[in-house]
Design a protein around this motif. Structure first.
Motif, short mmCIF file in Angstrom:
data_model
loop_
_atom_site.label_atom_id
_atom_site.label_comp_id
_atom_site.label_asym_id
_atom_site.label_seq_id
_atom_site.Cartn_x
_atom_site.Cartn_y
_atom_site.Cartn_z
N VAL A 67 0.89 -1.13 -0.06
CA VAL A 67 0.06 -0.15 0.00
C VAL A 67 0.98 1.10 -0.07
CG1 VAL A 67 -1.72 -1.17 1.19
CG2 VAL A 67 -0.33 0.31 2.54
N SER A 68 2.18 1.17 0.36
CA SER A 68 3.08 2.27 0.27
C SER A 68 3.96 2.08 -0.78
CB SER A 68 4.20 2.18 1.42
OG SER A 68 5.14 2.98 1.23
N SER A 69 4.28 3.27 -1.41
CA SER A 69 4.64 3.28 -3.00
C SER A 69 6.14 2.92 -2.75
CB SER A 69 4.58 4.70 -3.48
OG SER A 69 5.34 5.66 -2.61
N ASN A 70 6.67 3.22 -1.60
CA ASN A 70 8.32 2.82 -1.37
C ASN A 70 8.47 1.70 -0.31
OD1 ASN A 70 7.77 4.22 1.09
ND2 ASN A 70 9.50 5.40 1.02
N GLY A 71 7.30 0.98 -0.11
CA GLY A 71 7.46 -0.04 1.07
C GLY A 71 7.71 0.35 2.24
#
Length: 325
Positions: A67-71
């Protein structure tokens, strides 16, 4: 000495990486981004299902870092992925992370919640499954999930073979037509205690759960559209959602798609067997053949699910990216 050994390993590995000319079968996808490949896989499933039924719910379980673009918890939301899904399933949030019926550490709970709340804040529903059987711990699990704004199921059995006696937590007689309306659910995908569909359906119909997550099959017999329709009514008169479990990060040797020839010679996109679940094999989920089986072919797994009249799909082994990383 260590430098020499390292150089030899680099040469050997470099040679191995060129041994397969088909890039779709390589250990690493062309993008080199295992997480984005899984996001794209889920997005493709979502687009295909929602083209058939716009309200069809897409719920990936675990692998919440996507769910997070950079993890990372402080990364920007992965908008395309979040828009493609309707909820997130999460196991072991408050109980079961290390051992069943044991509280998950505050550190691990905090870590998971930092991602779950990204999805929740994007308007998605969080379905948490805690594995605990002691009544006081089950009560605590429900209380903590309610406080967090999640709906939850305190599962007394990790094999998910039973429906607990008594009423669901937050039982209600409301008609449930979307994931966001649900106040409870049950994860009930292992029907080993049932010899017939009729017996299974009768058991489900006697419950008041808002969402029931089940398998597409019972003893290799696929549920029909009429049978799924029967199970969409709660015992108290309200309607509910029936959601189908589907593993997309592992191939299962007991599924209809398994070719018996794979028992001796497996396709290059099937990787190692899961030591915790015999018969389940990690797959290179970015591979076109596997994606064809799951949703791209006319007679795909997903098409069987949508044709049977399910209200959504519960996607498991989303965290397969961790294996390849």
């Amino acid at each position: 000495m260590k430098t020499v050994i390292y150089l030899v390993m680099v040469v050997v590995l470099a040679g191995c990486s060129n041994s397969n000319d088909d890039s779709s079968d390589n250990t690493t996808p062309e993008t080199g981004d295992f997480r984005q490949e899984m996001r794209d896989f889920v997005i493709g499933i979502s687009q295909t299902a929602k083209a058939v039924s716009p309200n069809f719910a897409i719920i990936p379980q675990n692998g919440i870092e996507l769910v997070s673009s950079n993890g990372e918890p402080d990364g920007s939301p992965a908008i395309d992925y979040l828009n493609a899904i309707d909820g997130n399933g999460q196991e072991d949030l408050f109980y079961g992370y290390d051992n069943d019926d044991q509280a998950t550490s505050a550190e691990n709970t905090s870590y998971l919640r930092s991602y779950l709340n990204i999805s929740k804040n994007a308007g998605n529903t969080i379905l948490a499954t805690d594995y605990c059987s002691t009544p006081s711990k089950m009560t605590d699990s429900y209380a903590k999930n309610v406080a967090a704004g999640y709906i939850s199921y305190a599962a007394p059995d990790r094999n998910l073979t039973v429906i607990p006696t008594g009423q669901p937590h937050n039982v209600n007689s409301d008609n449930i037509t979307s994931l966001s309306q649900a106040k409870n659910f049950i994860f009930f995908i292992n029907p080993v205690n049932y010899s017939t569909k009729a017996e299974f359906i009768a058991t489900v119909n006697a419950t008041n759960y808002d969402i029931i997550i089940i398998d597409l099959f019972l003893e290799e017999q696929q549920f029909t559209q009429a049978e799924i329709a029967q199970m969409k009514h709660k015992a108290n008169g309200g309607s509910r959602l029936i959601v189908c479990y589907m593993s997309i990060g592992e191939a299962e040797d007991y599924r209809y798609y398994w070719d018996t020839s794979w028992n001796s010679t497996r396709p290059s996109w099937i990787a190692a067997e899961n030591p915790d679940w015999p018969g389940n094999y990690k797959v290179k989920y970015w591979n076109e053949d596997w994606q064809g089986i799951i949703y791209k072919n006319d007679d795909s797994y997903l098409s069987k699910i949508t044709s049977a009249g399910f209200d959504g799909v519960y996607l498991d082994i989303i965290d397969a990216f961790e294996y390849f990383e």
